[in-house]
Write a protein that holds these residues in place. Structure first.
Motif, PDB file in Angstrom:
ATOM      1  N   ALA A 129       0.950  -1.659   0.281  1.00 28.67           N
ATOM      2  CA  ALA A 129       0.215  -0.179   0.057  1.00 28.67           C
ATOM      3  C   ALA A 129       0.388   1.195  -0.248  1.00 28.67           C
ATOM      4  O   ALA A 129       0.904   1.848  -0.499  1.00 28.67           O
ATOM      5  N   PHE A 130       2.090   1.092   0.666  1.00 29.00           N
ATOM      6  CA  PHE A 130       2.778   2.776   0.839  1.00 29.00           C
ATOM      7  C   PHE A 130       4.133   2.670   0.621  1.00 29.00           C
ATOM      8  O   PHE A 130       5.007   3.285   1.085  1.00 29.00           O
ATOM      9  N   ALA A 131       4.335   1.252  -0.196  1.00 25.83           N
ATOM     10  CA  ALA A 131       6.049   1.252  -0.340  1.00 25.83           C
ATOM     11  C   ALA A 131       7.304   0.964   0.267  1.00 25.83           C
ATOM     12  O   ALA A 131       7.833   1.221   0.078  1.00 25.83           O
ATOM     13  N   ALA A 132       6.640   0.429   1.125  1.00 31.50           N
ATOM     14  CA  ALA A 132       7.172   0.411   2.885  1.00 31.50           C
ATOM     15  C   ALA A 132       8.498  -0.363   2.639  1.00 31.50           C
ATOM     16  O   ALA A 132       8.067  -1.400   1.481  1.00 31.50           O
ATOM     17  N   GLN A 133       9.461  -0.355   3.099  1.00 34.25           N
ATOM     18  CA  GLN A 133      10.753  -1.372   3.450  1.00 34.25           C
ATOM     19  C   GLN A 133      10.957  -2.255   4.541  1.00 34.25           C
ATOM     20  O   GLN A 133      10.741  -1.394   5.737  1.00 34.25           O
ATOM     21  N   GLU A 134      10.359  -2.826   4.651  1.00 35.43           N
ATOM     22  CA  GLU A 134      11.486  -3.547   6.005  1.00 35.43           C
ATOM     23  C   GLU A 134      12.245  -4.107   6.483  1.00 35.43           C
ATOM     24  O   GLU A 134      13.324  -4.159   5.257  1.00 35.43           O
ATOM     25  N   VAL A 135      13.181  -3.067   7.277  1.00 33.53           N
ATOM     26  CA  VAL A 135      14.667  -3.625   7.500  1.00 33.53           C
ATOM     27  C   VAL A 135      15.271  -4.128   8.895  1.00 33.53           C
ATOM     28  O   VAL A 135      16.161  -4.268   9.031  1.00 33.53           O
ATOM     29  N   ALA A 136      13.862  -4.702   9.406  1.00 29.72           N
ATOM     30  CA  ALA A 136      13.967  -5.535  11.035  1.00 29.72           C
ATOM     31  C   ALA A 136      13.163  -6.042  11.326  1.00 29.72           C
ATOM     32  O   ALA A 136      11.853  -5.651  11.178  1.00 29.72           O
ATOM     33  N   ARG A 137      13.659  -7.268  12.155  1.00 30.61           N
ATOM     34  CA  ARG A 137      12.402  -7.790  12.570  1.00 30.61           C
ATOM     35  C   ARG A 137      12.638  -8.847  13.431  1.00 30.61           C
ATOM     36  O   ARG A 137      12.959  -9.538  13.375  1.00 30.61           O
ATOM     37  N   ASN A 138      11.898  -8.952  14.299  1.00 32.07           N
ATOM     38  CA  ASN A 138      12.403  -9.805  15.651  1.00 32.07           C
ATOM     39  C   ASN A 138      11.010 -10.388  16.065  1.00 32.07           C
ATOM     40  O   ASN A 138       9.683 -10.162  16.711  1.00 32.07           O
ATOM     41  N   VAL A 139      10.954 -11.767  15.239  1.00 33.97           N
ATOM     42  CA  VAL A 139       9.738 -12.548  15.829  1.00 33.97           C
ATOM     43  C   VAL A 139       9.696 -13.882  17.387  1.00 33.97           C
ATOM     44  O   VAL A 139      10.788 -13.412  17.457  1.00 33.97           O
ATOM     45  N   SER A 140       8.361 -13.548  17.739  1.00 32.66           N
ATOM     46  CA  SER A 140       8.516 -14.488  18.883  1.00 32.66           C
ATOM     47  C   SER A 140       9.429 -16.244  17.955  1.00 32.66           C
ATOM     48  O   SER A 140       9.125 -16.338  17.864  1.00 32.66           O
ATOM     49  N   GLU A 141       8.975 -16.862  19.462  1.00 37.00           N
ATOM     50  CA  GLU A 141       9.848 -17.961  19.661  1.00 37.00           C
ATOM     51  C   GLU A 141       8.821 -19.075  18.408  1.00 37.00           C
ATOM     52  O   GLU A 141       8.985 -20.027  18.311  1.00 37.00           O
ATOM     53  N   ASP A 142       7.684 -18.808  18.558  1.00 34.76           N
ATOM     54  CA  ASP A 142       6.468 -19.328  18.891  1.00 34.76           C
ATOM     55  C   ASP A 142       6.034 -18.717  16.613  1.00 34.76           C
ATOM     56  O   ASP A 142       5.514 -19.925  15.933  1.00 34.76           O
ATOM     57  N   GLY A 143       7.336 -18.456  16.275  1.00 34.71           N
ATOM     58  CA  GLY A 143       7.297 -17.218  14.725  1.00 34.71           C
ATOM     59  C   GLY A 143       5.913 -16.913  14.605  1.00 34.71           C
ATOM     60  O   GLY A 143       5.920 -16.225  13.360  1.00 34.71           O
ATOM     61  N   VAL A 144       5.149 -15.988  15.094  1.00 32.93           N
ATOM     62  CA  VAL A 144       3.526 -15.989  14.866  1.00 32.93           C
ATOM     63  C   VAL A 144       3.470 -14.649  15.881  1.00 32.93           C
ATOM     64  O   VAL A 144       3.428 -13.298  14.123  1.00 32.93           O
ATOM     65  N   ARG A 145       4.183 -14.167  16.273  1.00 36.07           N
ATOM     66  CA  ARG A 145       3.834 -12.550  17.158  1.00 36.07           C
ATOM     67  C   ARG A 145       5.321 -12.239  16.826  1.00 36.07           C
ATOM     68  O   ARG A 145       6.276 -12.744  16.604  1.00 36.07           O
ATOM     69  N   CYS A 146       5.061 -10.274  16.406  1.00 33.67           N
ATOM     70  CA  CYS A 146       6.572 -10.226  15.617  1.00 33.67           C
ATOM     71  C   CYS A 146       6.965  -8.776  17.642  1.00 33.67           C
ATOM     72  O   CYS A 146       5.697  -8.592  17.548  1.00 33.67           O
ATOM     73  N   MET A 147       7.698  -9.172  17.979  1.00 37.34           N
ATOM     74  CA  MET A 147       8.357  -7.825  19.348  1.00 37.34           C
ATOM     75  C   MET A 147       8.107  -7.277  18.913  1.00 37.34           C
ATOM     76  O   MET A 147       8.245  -6.026  19.447  1.00 37.34           O
ATOM     77  N   HIS A 148       8.883  -7.394  17.902  1.00 40.85           N
ATOM     78  CA  HIS A 148       9.461  -5.646  17.060  1.00 40.85           C
ATOM     79  C   HIS A 148       9.414  -5.844  14.780  1.00 40.85           C
ATOM     80  O   HIS A 148      10.256  -6.881  15.091  1.00 40.85           O
TER      81      HIS A 148
END
Length: 140
Positions: A38-57
């Protein structure tokens, strides 16, 4: 930047603006994917929880600025309470193309894009995650 978001570093990426919104949404990873369309975002960091479902950051760059996302964490006292009263604003050069991309991706028009009394071409949208966005192009 990374081609696969799963390769994103766990540390914070550089914050690209003086103030960076940190928004809690239900489904931060899906929100990131939507914002990329929608907004041409670029993902530059991701910290996913141990279950791989929720994102902490999750850290995005949109139009030269940072937007950070997190999922709710009710077990740590951070449950989802909604996103009322906040609008994320994008001041852009070609508002019509930004608007068309966002609407095509699935944003709901809440205030049509029009030339306003102050001269800017301005409108408001709501994304599927409940976040309000305003888009504008200066008259000058």
């Amino acid at each position: 930047l990374m081609s696969d978001p799963s390769d994103a570093p766990l540390q914070n990426a550089k914050v690209m603006s003086g103030i960076a919104p940190y928004v809690m949404v239900e489904g931060a990873i899906k929100a990131s994917e939507f914002y990329q369309k929608a907004f041409a975002a670029q993902e530059v960091a991701r910290n996913v929880s141990e279950d791989g479902v929720r994102c902490m950051h999750l850290h995005l760059y949109i139009n030269g600025a940072s937007l950070m996302l997190t999922d709710p964490w009710p077990e740590f006292g951070h449950g989802f309470t909604g996103i009322d009263g906040i609008t994320l604003h994008l001041q852009v050069e070609d508002v019509d193309s930004w608007w068309a991309r966002a609407v095509e991706a699935g944003c709901e028009i809440t205030m049509p894009l029009e030339t306003q009394f102050w001269g800017d071409r301005y409108g408001q949208l709501k994304d599927p995650f409940g976040v309000m966005w305003s888009l504008a192009q200066s008259a000058a």
